[in-house]
Design a protein around this motif. Structure first.
Motif, PDB file in Angstrom:
ATOM      1  N   GLN A 151      -0.926  -3.800 -13.303  1.00  0.00           N
ATOM      2  CA  GLN A 151      -1.277  -4.670 -12.175  1.00  0.00           C
ATOM      3  C   GLN A 151      -0.563  -6.013 -12.243  1.00  0.00           C
ATOM      4  O   GLN A 151      -1.139  -7.063 -11.965  1.00  0.00           O
ATOM      5  CB  GLN A 151      -2.788  -4.857 -12.079  1.00  0.00           C
ATOM      6  N   SER A 152       0.712  -5.978 -12.597  1.00  0.00           N
ATOM      7  CA  SER A 152       1.456  -7.231 -12.727  1.00  0.00           C
ATOM      8  C   SER A 152       1.630  -7.930 -11.377  1.00  0.00           C
ATOM      9  O   SER A 152       1.634  -9.162 -11.323  1.00  0.00           O
ATOM     10  CB  SER A 152       2.805  -7.000 -13.404  1.00  0.00           C
ATOM     11  N   LEU A 153       1.723  -7.194 -10.296  1.00  0.00           N
ATOM     12  CA  LEU A 153       1.832  -7.819  -8.975  1.00  0.00           C
ATOM     13  C   LEU A 153       0.523  -8.506  -8.603  1.00  0.00           C
ATOM     14  O   LEU A 153       0.520  -9.661  -8.162  1.00  0.00           O
ATOM     15  CB  LEU A 153       2.210  -6.770  -7.921  1.00  0.00           C
ATOM     16  N   LEU A 154      -0.579  -7.814  -8.796  1.00  0.00           N
ATOM     17  CA  LEU A 154      -1.886  -8.406  -8.499  1.00  0.00           C
ATOM     18  C   LEU A 154      -2.123  -9.647  -9.357  1.00  0.00           C
ATOM     19  O   LEU A 154      -2.546 -10.691  -8.856  1.00  0.00           O
ATOM     20  CB  LEU A 154      -2.993  -7.379  -8.730  1.00  0.00           C
ATOM     21  N   ARG A 155      -1.812  -9.573 -10.643  1.00  0.00           N
ATOM     22  CA  ARG A 155      -1.987 -10.726 -11.532  1.00  0.00           C
ATOM     23  C   ARG A 155      -1.068 -11.882 -11.128  1.00  0.00           C
ATOM     24  O   ARG A 155      -1.457 -13.048 -11.209  1.00  0.00           O
ATOM     25  CB  ARG A 155      -1.747 -10.324 -12.981  1.00  0.00           C
ATOM     26  N   PHE A 156       0.157 -11.558 -10.675  1.00  0.00           N
ATOM     27  CA  PHE A 156       1.098 -12.581 -10.224  1.00  0.00           C
ATOM     28  C   PHE A 156       0.523 -13.351  -9.036  1.00  0.00           C
ATOM     29  O   PHE A 156       0.659 -14.577  -8.956  1.00  0.00           O
ATOM     30  CB  PHE A 156       2.425 -11.914  -9.848  1.00  0.00           C
ATOM     31  N   CYS A 157      -0.139 -12.630  -8.141  1.00  0.00           N
ATOM     32  CA  CYS A 157      -0.696 -13.277  -6.943  1.00  0.00           C
ATOM     33  C   CYS A 157      -2.014 -13.989  -7.229  1.00  0.00           C
ATOM     34  O   CYS A 157      -2.184 -15.154  -6.867  1.00  0.00           O
ATOM     35  CB  CYS A 157      -0.886 -12.242  -5.846  1.00  0.00           C
ATOM     36  N   THR A 158      -2.936 -13.317  -7.889  1.00  0.00           N
ATOM     37  CA  THR A 158      -4.260 -13.919  -8.101  1.00  0.00           C
ATOM     38  C   THR A 158      -4.238 -15.033  -9.136  1.00  0.00           C
ATOM     39  O   THR A 158      -5.117 -15.894  -9.124  1.00  0.00           O
ATOM     40  CB  THR A 158      -5.296 -12.854  -8.514  1.00  0.00           C
ATOM     41  N   GLY A 159      -3.236 -15.045 -10.004  1.00  0.00           N
ATOM     42  CA  GLY A 159      -3.133 -16.101 -11.005  1.00  0.00           C
ATOM     43  C   GLY A 159      -2.334 -17.306 -10.554  1.00  0.00           C
ATOM     44  O   GLY A 159      -2.105 -18.230 -11.331  1.00  0.00           O
ATOM     45  N   ALA A 160      -1.945 -17.306  -9.302  1.00  0.00           N
ATOM     46  CA  ALA A 160      -1.107 -18.389  -8.776  1.00  0.00           C
ATOM     47  C   ALA A 160      -1.928 -19.645  -8.495  1.00  0.00           C
ATOM     48  O   ALA A 160      -3.113 -19.557  -8.176  1.00  0.00           O
ATOM     49  CB  ALA A 160      -0.433 -17.938  -7.484  1.00  0.00           C
ATOM     50  N   PRO A 161      -1.287 -20.803  -8.582  1.00  0.00           N
ATOM     51  CA  PRO A 161      -1.981 -22.038  -8.174  1.00  0.00           C
ATOM     52  C   PRO A 161      -2.202 -22.034  -6.659  1.00  0.00           C
ATOM     53  O   PRO A 161      -1.501 -21.336  -5.921  1.00  0.00           O
ATOM     54  CB  PRO A 161      -1.010 -23.143  -8.590  1.00  0.00           C
ATOM     55  N   GLU A 162      -3.178 -22.784  -6.196  1.00  0.00           N
ATOM     56  CA  GLU A 162      -3.506 -22.824  -4.762  1.00  0.00           C
ATOM     57  C   GLU A 162      -2.358 -23.315  -3.893  1.00  0.00           C
ATOM     58  O   GLU A 162      -2.346 -23.060  -2.689  1.00  0.00           O
ATOM     59  CB  GLU A 162      -4.745 -23.686  -4.526  1.00  0.00           C
ATOM     60  N   THR A 163      -1.400 -23.989  -4.476  1.00  0.00           N
ATOM     61  CA  THR A 163      -0.260 -24.495  -3.707  1.00  0.00           C
ATOM     62  C   THR A 163       0.832 -23.447  -3.525  1.00  0.00           C
ATOM     63  O   THR A 163       1.762 -23.656  -2.749  1.00  0.00           O
ATOM     64  CB  THR A 163       0.346 -25.723  -4.406  1.00  0.00           C
ATOM     65  N   ALA A 164       0.725 -22.331  -4.205  1.00  0.00           N
ATOM     66  CA  ALA A 164       1.738 -21.271  -4.118  1.00  0.00           C
ATOM     67  C   ALA A 164       1.466 -20.384  -2.906  1.00  0.00           C
ATOM     68  O   ALA A 164       0.309 -20.092  -2.586  1.00  0.00           O
ATOM     69  CB  ALA A 164       1.729 -20.424  -5.389  1.00  0.00           C
ATOM     70  N   VAL A 165       2.520 -19.936  -2.254  1.00  0.00           N
ATOM     71  CA  VAL A 165       2.356 -19.069  -1.091  1.00  0.00           C
ATOM     72  C   VAL A 165       1.696 -17.746  -1.483  1.00  0.00           C
ATOM     73  O   VAL A 165       0.898 -17.197  -0.728  1.00  0.00           O
ATOM     74  CB  VAL A 165       3.709 -18.858  -0.362  1.00  0.00           C
ATOM     75  N   ARG A 166       1.970 -17.255  -2.676  1.00  0.00           N
ATOM     76  CA  ARG A 166       1.393 -15.977  -3.115  1.00  0.00           C
ATOM     77  C   ARG A 166      -0.101 -16.065  -3.359  1.00  0.00           C
ATOM     78  O   ARG A 166      -0.788 -15.048  -3.413  1.00  0.00           O
ATOM     79  CB  ARG A 166       2.126 -15.460  -4.346  1.00  0.00           C
ATOM     80  N   TRP A 167      -0.628 -17.255  -3.488  1.00  0.00           N
ATOM     81  CA  TRP A 167      -2.063 -17.440  -3.672  1.00  0.00           C
ATOM     82  C   TRP A 167      -2.828 -16.889  -2.474  1.00  0.00           C
ATOM     83  O   TRP A 167      -3.967 -16.452  -2.594  1.00  0.00           O
ATOM     84  CB  TRP A 167      -2.373 -18.927  -3.869  1.00  0.00           C
ATOM     85  N   GLY A 168      -2.194 -16.862  -1.316  1.00  0.00           N
ATOM     86  CA  GLY A 168      -2.837 -16.383  -0.096  1.00  0.00           C
ATOM     87  C   GLY A 168      -2.883 -14.872   0.057  1.00  0.00           C
ATOM     88  O   GLY A 168      -3.467 -14.361   1.006  1.00  0.00           O
ATOM     89  N   VAL A 169      -2.282 -14.130  -0.856  1.00  0.00           N
ATOM     90  CA  VAL A 169      -2.308 -12.670  -0.772  1.00  0.00           C
ATOM     91  C   VAL A 169      -3.708 -12.171  -1.114  1.00  0.00           C
ATOM     92  O   VAL A 169      -4.244 -12.474  -2.170  1.00  0.00           O
ATOM     93  CB  VAL A 169      -1.263 -12.041  -1.727  1.00  0.00           C
ATOM     94  N   SER A 170      -4.293 -11.412  -0.196  1.00  0.00           N
ATOM     95  CA  SER A 170      -5.635 -10.872  -0.413  1.00  0.00           C
ATOM     96  C   SER A 170      -5.556  -9.561  -1.186  1.00  0.00           C
ATOM     97  O   SER A 170      -4.744  -8.696  -0.883  1.00  0.00           O
ATOM     98  CB  SER A 170      -6.329 -10.622   0.930  1.00  0.00           C
ATOM     99  N   GLN A 171      -6.424  -9.432  -2.158  1.00  0.00           N
ATOM    100  CA  GLN A 171      -6.469  -8.183  -2.915  1.00  0.00           C
ATOM    101  C   GLN A 171      -7.354  -7.142  -2.239  1.00  0.00           C
ATOM    102  O   GLN A 171      -7.440  -6.014  -2.705  1.00  0.00           O
ATOM    103  CB  GLN A 171      -6.940  -8.448  -4.341  1.00  0.00           C
ATOM    104  N   TRP A 172      -7.989  -7.485  -1.099  1.00  0.00           N
ATOM    105  CA  TRP A 172      -8.897  -6.563  -0.417  1.00  0.00           C
ATOM    106  C   TRP A 172      -8.471  -6.172   0.991  1.00  0.00           C
ATOM    107  O   TRP A 172      -9.062  -5.279   1.582  1.00  0.00           O
ATOM    108  CB  TRP A 172     -10.299  -7.168  -0.339  1.00  0.00           C
ATOM    109  N   ARG A 173      -7.472  -6.819   1.554  1.00  0.00           N
ATOM    110  CA  ARG A 173      -7.063  -6.494   2.926  1.00  0.00           C
ATOM    111  C   ARG A 173      -5.575  -6.785   3.103  1.00  0.00           C
ATOM    112  O   ARG A 173      -4.889  -7.157   2.176  1.00  0.00           O
ATOM    113  CB  ARG A 173      -7.905  -7.266   3.933  1.00  0.00           C
ATOM    114  N   GLU A 174      -5.112  -6.641   4.317  1.00  0.00           N
ATOM    115  CA  GLU A 174      -3.698  -6.851   4.623  1.00  0.00           C
ATOM    116  C   GLU A 174      -3.355  -8.339   4.670  1.00  0.00           C
ATOM    117  O   GLU A 174      -4.131  -9.150   5.168  1.00  0.00           O
ATOM    118  CB  GLU A 174      -3.373  -6.229   5.983  1.00  0.00           C
TER     119      GLU A 174
END
Length: 96
Positions: free
Chosen positions: A24-47
């Motif tokens: 789950q390196s992609l999920l960890r990359f997104c959910t572990g991002a700081p709030e200022t990162a664009v990837r922080w907005g990726v939802s793990q439950w929807r589109e």
């Protein structure tokens, strides 16, 4: 829980797609991002949909990732984000 990615052209036709790895390196990359990162907005439950400007920011974030954390799935994401940025397409993240 899994996360998938589709690379879409301007007409939202699928150009390529892939899913996260077993670690789950992609999920960890997104959910572990700081709030200022664009990837922080990726939802793990929807589109979540990124346009070409957001893809450009994502490229910068991936390129700042230390080499030892760069997994094959993050490399696929980088390639997809570059394609989206060049072609004014979209990145579609599909949470499960």
């Amino acid at each position: 829980m899994s996360l998938g990615v589709r690379v879409l052209d301007g007409g939202r036709r699928i150009q390529s797609e892939f899913v996260d790895d077993d670690e789950q390196s992609l999920l960890r990359f997104c959910t572990g991002a700081p709030e200022t990162a664009v990837r922080w907005g990726v939802s793990q439950w929807r589109e979540t949909l990124f346009n070409s400007k957001q893809a450009y920011q994502l490229i910068r974030e991936i390129e700042e990732t230390p080499a030892e954390l760069m997994t094959p799935v993050l490399q696929l994401l980088l390639e997809g984000a570059r394609w989206v940025h060049r072609r004014s397409g979209y990145l579609q993240f599909l949470g499960d």
